[in-house]
Design a protein around this motif. Structure first.
Motif, mmCIF file in Angstrom:
data_model
loop_
_atom_site.group_PDB
_atom_site.id
_atom_site.type_symbol
_atom_site.label_atom_id
_atom_site.label_comp_id
_atom_site.label_asym_id
_atom_site.label_seq_id
_atom_site.Cartn_x
_atom_site.Cartn_y
_atom_site.Cartn_z
ATOM 1 N N LEU A 20 0.888 -1.135 0.076
ATOM 2 C CA LEU A 20 -0.074 -0.028 0.065
ATOM 3 C C LEU A 20 0.852 1.113 0.145
ATOM 4 O O LEU A 20 0.599 2.160 -0.749
ATOM 5 C CB LEU A 20 -0.938 0.036 1.105
ATOM 6 C CG LEU A 20 -2.044 1.286 1.246
ATOM 7 C CD1 LEU A 20 -2.903 1.439 0.092
ATOM 8 C CD2 LEU A 20 -2.519 0.942 2.720
ATOM 9 N N PHE A 23 2.559 1.775 -3.310
ATOM 10 C CA PHE A 23 1.640 2.021 -4.476
ATOM 11 C C PHE A 23 1.298 3.457 -4.245
ATOM 12 O O PHE A 23 1.072 4.337 -5.157
ATOM 13 C CB PHE A 23 0.181 1.407 -4.329
ATOM 14 C CG PHE A 23 0.261 -0.153 -4.548
ATOM 15 C CD1 PHE A 23 1.249 -0.629 -5.528
ATOM 16 C CD2 PHE A 23 -0.787 -1.011 -4.081
ATOM 17 C CE1 PHE A 23 1.381 -2.055 -5.627
ATOM 18 C CE2 PHE A 23 -0.552 -2.436 -4.406
ATOM 19 C CZ PHE A 23 0.642 -2.704 -5.008
ATOM 20 N N LEU A 24 1.079 4.089 -3.010
ATOM 21 C CA LEU A 24 0.792 5.533 -2.631
ATOM 22 C C LEU A 24 1.826 6.181 -2.841
ATOM 23 O O LEU A 24 1.857 7.445 -3.682
ATOM 24 C CB LEU A 24 0.014 5.672 -1.309
ATOM 25 C CG LEU A 24 -1.235 4.955 -0.850
ATOM 26 C CD1 LEU A 24 -1.336 5.102 0.529
ATOM 27 C CD2 LEU A 24 -2.236 5.649 -1.591
ATOM 28 N N HIS A 27 2.319 7.543 -6.712
ATOM 29 C CA HIS A 27 1.210 8.349 -7.113
ATOM 30 C C HIS A 27 1.977 9.786 -7.265
ATOM 31 O O HIS A 27 2.480 10.247 -6.440
ATOM 32 C CB HIS A 27 -0.064 8.601 -6.141
ATOM 33 C CG HIS A 27 -1.207 9.172 -6.457
ATOM 34 N ND1 HIS A 27 -1.061 10.913 -6.970
ATOM 35 C CD2 HIS A 27 -2.483 9.071 -6.940
ATOM 36 C CE1 HIS A 27 -2.232 11.075 -7.609
ATOM 37 N NE2 HIS A 27 -3.121 10.233 -7.307
ATOM 38 N N LEU A 186 -8.010 -5.680 -1.962
ATOM 39 C CA LEU A 186 -7.105 -4.950 -2.719
ATOM 40 C C LEU A 186 -6.408 -5.915 -3.719
ATOM 41 O O LEU A 186 -5.806 -5.622 -4.778
ATOM 42 C CB LEU A 186 -5.776 -4.472 -1.683
ATOM 43 C CG LEU A 186 -4.501 -3.717 -2.322
ATOM 44 C CD1 LEU A 186 -5.067 -2.149 -2.681
ATOM 45 C CD2 LEU A 186 -3.277 -3.395 -1.302
ATOM 46 N N ALA A 190 -7.230 -3.825 -7.216
ATOM 47 C CA ALA A 190 -6.425 -2.914 -6.635
ATOM 48 C C ALA A 190 -6.675 -1.464 -7.143
ATOM 49 O O ALA A 190 -6.757 -0.460 -6.299
ATOM 50 C CB ALA A 190 -4.794 -3.071 -6.907
ATOM 51 N N LYS A 191 -6.901 -1.395 -8.488
ATOM 52 C CA LYS A 191 -7.200 -0.114 -8.918
ATOM 53 C C LYS A 191 -8.570 0.518 -8.330
ATOM 54 O O LYS A 191 -8.591 1.682 -7.856
ATOM 55 C CB LYS A 191 -7.409 -0.186 -10.439
ATOM 56 C CG LYS A 191 -7.497 1.093 -11.126
ATOM 57 C CD LYS A 191 -6.289 2.139 -11.270
ATOM 58 C CE LYS A 191 -6.442 3.242 -12.365
ATOM 59 N NZ LYS A 191 -7.584 3.957 -11.948
ATOM 60 N N LEU A 194 -7.780 1.448 -4.469
ATOM 61 C CA LEU A 194 -6.582 2.672 -4.361
ATOM 62 C C LEU A 194 -7.327 4.173 -5.096
ATOM 63 O O LEU A 194 -7.176 5.013 -4.626
ATOM 64 C CB LEU A 194 -5.572 2.493 -5.183
ATOM 65 C CG LEU A 194 -4.725 1.278 -4.548
ATOM 66 C CD1 LEU A 194 -3.576 0.958 -5.472
ATOM 67 C CD2 LEU A 194 -4.122 1.728 -3.190
ATOM 68 N N VAL A 197 -9.368 5.219 -2.185
ATOM 69 C CA VAL A 197 -8.577 5.924 -1.314
ATOM 70 C C VAL A 197 -8.142 7.120 -1.656
ATOM 71 O O VAL A 197 -8.050 8.272 -0.880
ATOM 72 C CB VAL A 197 -7.165 4.966 -1.018
ATOM 73 C CG1 VAL A 197 -6.213 5.823 -0.064
ATOM 74 C CG2 VAL A 197 -7.689 3.415 -0.247
ATOM 75 N N CYS A 198 -7.910 7.272 -3.029
ATOM 76 C CA CYS A 198 -7.232 8.694 -3.531
ATOM 77 C C CYS A 198 -8.690 9.564 -3.084
ATOM 78 O O CYS A 198 -8.347 10.759 -2.983
ATOM 79 C CB CYS A 198 -6.874 8.470 -4.919
ATOM 80 S SG CYS A 198 -5.378 7.384 -5.023
ATOM 81 N N MET A 206 -5.721 6.722 -9.121
ATOM 82 C CA MET A 206 -4.318 6.438 -9.229
ATOM 83 C C MET A 206 -4.047 6.377 -11.112
ATOM 84 O O MET A 206 -4.928 5.995 -11.768
ATOM 85 C CB MET A 206 -4.284 4.789 -8.866
ATOM 86 C CG MET A 206 -4.154 4.682 -7.225
ATOM 87 S SD MET A 206 -2.684 5.495 -6.799
ATOM 88 C CE MET A 206 -1.449 4.255 -7.277
ATOM 89 N N LEU A 212 0.344 -2.022 -10.199
ATOM 90 C CA LEU A 212 -0.573 -2.435 -9.117
ATOM 91 C C LEU A 212 -0.461 -4.062 -8.769
ATOM 92 O O LEU A 212 -1.214 -4.337 -7.806
ATOM 93 C CB LEU A 212 -1.911 -2.024 -9.145
ATOM 94 C CG LEU A 212 -2.134 -0.483 -9.308
ATOM 95 C CD1 LEU A 212 -3.509 -0.316 -9.482
ATOM 96 C CD2 LEU A 212 -1.162 0.201 -8.401
#
Length: 653
Positions: A20, A23-24, A27, A186, A190-191, A194, A197-198, A206, A212
């Motif tokens: 995680l 991935f973040l 960004h 996730l 995952a896309k 996330l 989350v974004c 993302m 991912l």
């Protein structure tokens, strides 16, 4: 006062926090520091004095860096770009009694993100991480019974009480400032997770180009002493390597090492015991999050009817009268029932027939990992296409790069499978078989039970990736894609090899119609590249079933044979073209390790090309009639191939 985080990833350990955070951090609007787990808020108070940078925590088994003072903590965010959202990841915060009040006092406006997984699977993954690093020797069922305070062991179970750990955060910060996501979600999409989350963090979704599918900080039991030693060295070198070694190189090394880990599972007896231990806390967590977590309170469901359950290792309870940890493990190994009939003819039992630049190299890599498959190392031999012939292609570098791959002598071809065990089925990949029904007929004549696998990809992207591949290898003389695309007739006339035929090799409808006339339909399986990427575990299970094999757990996150523009042409030439150095290294480096190293270096060295929307529109129109024909053959809607924009366009195989 220096910059401080806008959000924190607070846990839980071995639930996907490393992935995680990576991935973040990828960004473009988010900054994550080089140090994961600074743990600044995890202790009763911050130290007042210390070095200006995070220090190694000497009394820790893993000797990680830790930000002990406010100055050390602020230094982690000095390089954050103006306007970027700043975050950090310290799973210790969730299980620390001090973290919640300290965060509320020092970061009153911060958002808090937690990623959780089934606490039983989390505990076992934590245990396997210690096994991996040679810090745990007891069986899992024995290790979880260690008294509180005895490490490692007591934290395996205690860390999984998510409800009681998160309750103070919900009460202090409110449900709108605390977000909980699940590792299980996730892994499936995952896309989507996330992007959610974004949106919660207030940044753009993302990027489609984000990698991912990768997994980080993988746990498991080393397959042999060499892998165990490598993980020991990794643990010892981590403190000094982490700040100075490029992150991408660290990820590459970790990915290579992960291939040497054996995955295991918790026995039903131990799982039942832990379900009862966690039941009350899971119910508390459901009330806090509003999520139905009933799946965590059940034994894993068996595989769907018609599919054999994966042969992964199983760890029994300590009470099962097994005196040794190793005796509690049943490894993923070839079945005692031979997968291959004793009267099967020499040579292959299945062929990966295409299409080029559609994932065939990756699929070959995945298939090679199955213990009941022997996959020939000689790729693109095209024996059934050129049997008894002496082709004389005259395209750029055909004499050096393509012709040496061809094996037209039967005895030499059969030698490619000589090392196979008697019980293993044999396969090879030659991506131009799909364009030749005669080649498939010859294969059927050799082995009437031969099976065929075809991987298809959006034809616009496949043709562009094929051109990019030839550009990468300095073989394509025309640097304008559409112009090169239109030169196929001239190139056929001049006897260039099929790799330069960007249009006809992408006309799957025409090719498959001929294939189905040449071979029985039940012996040909077609999968889509897009499915192989988005649903790889399910698709691979279907392929194994088609081949008559049990599904197994394999490392399937790696992208192989990517195309693009090399940063350093000398390195690209060393990695992709035939040369004495490459030939010598192949003889001394184990195949899997060599492939892993080569692919990591190649990925780092390539700058990906992108198919322009104008060129995509031209190709979409050009291929529309053939795609319609393919839809009729497969009985599948392929309208997504006509979309103006496509994730991951253009350059992967």
């Amino acid at each position: 006062m220096g910059r401080l985080p806008d959000f924190l990833v607070i846990g839980a350990f071995k639930s996907g926090t490393t992935s995680l955070a990576q991935f973040l951090g990828d960004h473009p609007q988010i900054y994550m520091p080089w140090l994961q787990e600074p743990n600044y808020f995890a202790y009763e108070h911050a130290d007042m004095e210390g070095s200006p940078r995070p220090e190694v925590e000497r009394n820790s088994v893993y000797k990680r860096h830790r930000a002990r003072t406010l100055a050390q903590y602020e230094s982690l965010f000095e390089e954050a770009p103006a306007g970027a959202l700043v975050g950090e990841c310290s799973p210790e915060y969730m299980r620390s009694a001090y973290a919640c009040p300290r965060i509320a006092e020092e970061l009153p406006n911060a958002k808090l993100l937690a990623i959780l997984r089934n606490p039983i699977d989390r505990a076992f993954s934590d245990y396997q991480a210690f096994v991996r690093d040679s810090l745990e020797r007891a069986p899992f069922g024995e290790a979880i019974r260690r008294p509180p305070g005895i490490e490692p062991g007591s934290q395996y179970v205690m860390t999984g009480f998510y409800g009681r750990q998160l309750q103070p955060y919900f009460e202090t910060f409110g449900a709108d400032r605390v977000k909980v996501i699940l590792n299980e979600d996730l892994r499936v999409d995952a896309k989507h997770v996330l992007d959610d989350v974004c949106e919660w963090l207030g940044v753009d979704p993302m990027p489609d180009s984000a990698a991912l599918a990768n997994q980080f900080n993988v746990s498991g039991r080393p397959r042999n002493s060499a892998v165990a030693l490598a993980y020991k060295l990794r643990r010892v070198s981590r403190p000094w390597a982490k700040p100075i070694v490029p992150e991408r190189l660290q990820r590459g090394v970790d990915s290579i090492l992960a291939n040497g880990l054996q995955r295991e599972s918790v026995s039903p007896a131990v799982r039942s015991e832990l379900i009862e231990i966690y039941r009350e806390d899971i119910e508390l967590l459901q009330s806090l999050t509003g999520r139905d977590l009933g799946e965590w309170l059940r034994q894993p469901a068996p595989k769907a009817t018609g599919k054999v359950a994966p042969r992964i290792a199983s760890v029994d309870a300590a009470s099962a009268d097994k005196s040794d940890a190793e005796s509690a493990v049943s490894s993923a190994s070839p079945s005692t029932t031979p997968a291959r009939p004793a009267d099967a003819p020499d040579g292959p039992d299945f062929l990966v027939i295409g299409a080029a630049k559609s994932g065939t190299t990756s699929l070959s890599y995945y298939l090679r990992q199955h213990p009941d498959i022997f996959f020939a190392r000689e790729k693109e031999s095209h024996f059934f296409l050129y049997e008894g012939q002496q082709p004389d292609f005259r395209g750029p570098s055909d004499a050096e790069e393509f012709l040496p791959l061809i094996i037209s002598d039967k005895a030499r071809y059969l030698e490619c499978f000589a090392s196979a065990e008697a019980s293993q089925i044999r396969g090879e990949a030659s991506v131009y078989y799909m364009s030749s029904p005669d080649a498939l007929r010859r294969a059927i004549a050799h082995n009437p039970k031969m099976k065929f696998l075809a991987v298809l990809r959006n034809p616009a992207e496949r043709s562009f990736s094929a051109w990019s591949h030839m550009m990468r290898d300095n073989r394509e003389p025309v640097d304008d894609f559409l112009r090169a695309f239109g030169l196929e007739a001239e190139r056929r006339e001049a006897d260039w090899s099929p790799g330069f035929f960007y249009e006809s090799m992408s006309q799957y409808g025409e090719q498959l119609a001929a294939c189905y006339e040449a071979v029985p339909a039940e012996q040909l399986k077609v999968v889509l590249y897009e499915d192989l990427v988005s649903r790889h575990e399910e698709v691979l299970a279907e392929i194994f079933e088609f081949l008559g094999l049990q599904p197994v757990d394999i490392a399937s996150e790696r992208v192989m044979n990517a195309s693009g523009n090399p940063r350093f042409r000398a390195l690209n030439k060393l990695l992709t073209q035939r040369n004495p150095v490459k030939t010598t290294l192949k003889r001394v480096i184990p195949y899997e390790a060599g492939m892993a190293i080569a692919q990591r270096l190649a990925s780092w060295n390539l700058q990906r090309r992108a198919l322009s929307e104008e060129d995509r529109a031209v190709l979409t129109q050009r291929f529309s009639e053939d795609v319609t024909r393919l839809e009729q053959i497969l009985g599948r809607d392929l309208s997504a191939w006509s979309a103006s924009t496509k994730a991951g366009a253009g350059t992967h195989n």
